[in-house]
Design a protein around this motif. Structure first.
Motif, mmCIF file in Angstrom:
data_model
loop_
_atom_site.group_PDB
_atom_site.id
_atom_site.type_symbol
_atom_site.label_atom_id
_atom_site.label_comp_id
_atom_site.label_asym_id
_atom_site.label_seq_id
_atom_site.Cartn_x
_atom_site.Cartn_y
_atom_site.Cartn_z
ATOM 1 N N TRP A 129 9.272 13.727 -5.324
ATOM 2 C CA TRP A 129 9.979 12.780 -4.436
ATOM 3 C C TRP A 129 9.728 13.092 -2.960
ATOM 4 N N ALA A 130 8.658 13.786 -2.654
ATOM 5 C CA ALA A 130 8.374 14.203 -1.275
ATOM 6 C C ALA A 130 7.384 13.218 -0.657
ATOM 7 N N MET A 131 7.889 12.248 0.096
ATOM 8 C CA MET A 131 7.050 11.176 0.620
ATOM 9 C C MET A 131 6.157 11.650 1.763
ATOM 10 N N GLY A 132 6.575 12.685 2.460
ATOM 11 C CA GLY A 132 5.731 13.218 3.527
ATOM 12 C C GLY A 132 5.864 12.458 4.826
ATOM 13 N N SER A 133 4.804 12.517 5.641
ATOM 14 C CA SER A 133 4.875 12.048 7.026
ATOM 15 C C SER A 133 4.721 10.536 7.188
ATOM 16 N N ILE A 134 4.494 9.798 6.122
ATOM 17 C CA ILE A 134 4.276 8.365 6.254
ATOM 18 C C ILE A 134 5.600 7.649 6.525
ATOM 19 N N ARG A 135 5.563 6.698 7.450
ATOM 20 C CA ARG A 135 6.765 5.956 7.821
ATOM 21 C C ARG A 135 6.929 4.724 6.944
ATOM 22 N N ARG A 136 8.161 4.251 6.884
ATOM 23 C CA ARG A 136 8.418 3.044 6.083
ATOM 24 C C ARG A 136 7.642 1.849 6.614
ATOM 25 N N SER A 137 7.430 1.803 7.912
ATOM 26 C CA SER A 137 6.663 0.698 8.500
ATOM 27 C C SER A 137 5.223 0.698 7.993
ATOM 28 N N GLU A 138 4.708 1.877 7.597
ATOM 29 C CA GLU A 138 3.365 1.962 7.020
ATOM 30 C C GLU A 138 3.387 1.594 5.540
ATOM 31 N N LEU A 139 4.449 1.954 4.844
ATOM 32 C CA LEU A 139 4.541 1.623 3.421
ATOM 33 C C LEU A 139 4.542 0.113 3.199
ATOM 34 N N ILE A 140 5.080 -0.621 4.141
ATOM 35 C CA ILE A 140 5.120 -2.082 4.031
ATOM 36 C C ILE A 140 3.716 -2.665 3.905
ATOM 37 N N LYS A 141 2.723 -1.986 4.484
ATOM 38 C CA LYS A 141 1.346 -2.480 4.464
ATOM 39 C C LYS A 141 0.630 -2.151 3.151
ATOM 40 N N LEU A 142 1.229 -1.317 2.319
ATOM 41 C CA LEU A 142 0.595 -0.840 1.097
ATOM 42 C C LEU A 142 1.009 -1.702 -0.099
ATOM 43 N N PRO A 143 0.292 -1.595 -1.230
ATOM 44 C CA PRO A 143 0.423 -2.613 -2.278
ATOM 45 C C PRO A 143 1.652 -2.517 -3.166
ATOM 46 N N PHE A 144 2.268 -1.351 -3.295
ATOM 47 C CA PHE A 144 3.454 -1.262 -4.150
ATOM 48 C C PHE A 144 4.646 -1.947 -3.485
ATOM 49 N N ARG A 145 5.555 -2.437 -4.320
ATOM 50 C CA ARG A 145 6.770 -3.060 -3.763
ATOM 51 C C ARG A 145 7.887 -2.031 -3.575
ATOM 52 N N TYR A 146 8.033 -1.117 -4.548
ATOM 53 C CA TYR A 146 9.144 -0.160 -4.533
ATOM 54 C C TYR A 146 8.609 1.260 -4.323
ATOM 55 N N TYR A 147 9.337 2.035 -3.527
ATOM 56 C CA TYR A 147 8.993 3.435 -3.283
ATOM 57 C C TYR A 147 10.247 4.276 -3.482
ATOM 58 N N GLU A 148 10.114 5.332 -4.280
ATOM 59 C CA GLU A 148 11.283 6.145 -4.593
ATOM 60 C C GLU A 148 11.287 7.437 -3.775
ATOM 61 N N TYR A 149 12.431 7.706 -3.180
ATOM 62 C CA TYR A 149 12.684 8.945 -2.455
ATOM 63 C C TYR A 149 13.710 9.773 -3.232
ATOM 64 N N SER A 150 13.908 11.018 -2.836
ATOM 65 C CA SER A 150 14.931 11.825 -3.502
ATOM 66 C C SER A 150 16.313 11.205 -3.337
ATOM 67 N N SER A 151 16.514 10.464 -2.258
ATOM 68 C CA SER A 151 17.826 9.888 -1.970
ATOM 69 C C SER A 151 18.021 8.477 -2.524
ATOM 70 N N GLY A 152 16.936 7.813 -2.928
ATOM 71 C CA GLY A 152 17.117 6.450 -3.425
ATOM 72 C C GLY A 152 15.824 5.669 -3.501
ATOM 73 N N LEU A 153 15.956 4.356 -3.454
ATOM 74 C CA LEU A 153 14.835 3.454 -3.719
ATOM 75 C C LEU A 153 14.674 2.466 -2.575
ATOM 76 N N LEU A 154 13.418 2.284 -2.139
ATOM 77 C CA LEU A 154 13.084 1.362 -1.063
ATOM 78 C C LEU A 154 12.358 0.146 -1.624
#
Length: 232
Positions: A129-154
């Protein structure tokens, strides 16, 4: 209690163990389409294993992305060394990568499913669950819809984050038993009253000290959820 179930670390060398866990969940009455199978693509997969993944997906099981090798190649920060020592050992691939390198890994992960004839997955879970240095604004550009963190789901499509409780059972050493037992008690008895509970199973968990609790926690559930259900 509302729960969302996942089986982590689906790799060529854990394949039979994961299939056994899938059978246990089916026997416990968990619907196939409410089980997430976290696949590590960048390994030596056999053709028959790929075909089984396709069959599982056709049966309703939700395949999800889970890193690339599930093993780190470098540590570049004190935080990563500490994280490795106390939490993730050597599996948190994201932690010493740049944002661009993480993006590339996520893109490769997503593409692997399509290249091997499977439907595109919706969920990506970084190892440990260690997403690292990537920001959520960058994840929006990537193909998956959902991303899981240790604290929850985006959900990047809706730009929405849901805080979720979490259990874990990787008590392969005695010192981990009281830590995980206490964590699971907190999450199953308190935190899950107001939020869904993630029951996260690893391939060897039924061989470890907390194995008796896994099915017990699953049976506490009165509603199994998917990612889409979480944000509905």
């Amino acid at each position: 209690m509302r729960t969302i179930l996942s089986i982590h670390d689906l790799m060529p060398d854990t394949f039979k163990r994961v299939l056994n866990i899938i059978s246990k969940l089916s026997d416990a009455g968990v619907p196939a389409d409410k089980v997430y199978l976290l696949v590590v693509p960048g390994l030596s997969w056999k053709a028959e294993q790929i075909n089984t993944l396709k069959s599982l997906q056709q049966d309703g099981y939700q395949l999800a992305g889970h890193g690339w090798h599930h093993h780190i190649h470098k540590k570049t920060s004190l935080f990563h060394y500490l994280h490795s020592a106390f939490i993730s050992r050597n599996v948190a691939e994201h932690l010493s990568l740049s944002s661009a390198e993480i993006s590339d890994m996520i893109e490769m992960n997503y593409g692997w499913f399509l290249e091997n004839g499977m439907s595109a997955p919706e969920l990506y879970v970084p190892p440990a669950w260690a997403m690292g240095s990537i920001r959520r604004s960058e994840l929006i550009k990537l193909p998956f819809r959902y991303y899981e963190y240790s604290s929850g789901l985006l959900d990047v499509e809706e730009n929405s984050f849901k805080s979720l409780a979490l259990t874990g059972y990787e008590a392969d050493r005695l010192w981990r038993v009281p830590v995980l037992w206490g964590w699971n008690e907190l999450n199953t008895r308190l935190l899950s009253r107001n939020r869904p509970l993630r029951i996260s199973i690893h391939p060897y968990d039924f061989e470890y000290y907390l194995s008796d609790f896994i099915i017990d926690h699953i049976r506490l559930s009165d509603q199994h959820l998917s990612c889409a259900d979480i944000f509905a």
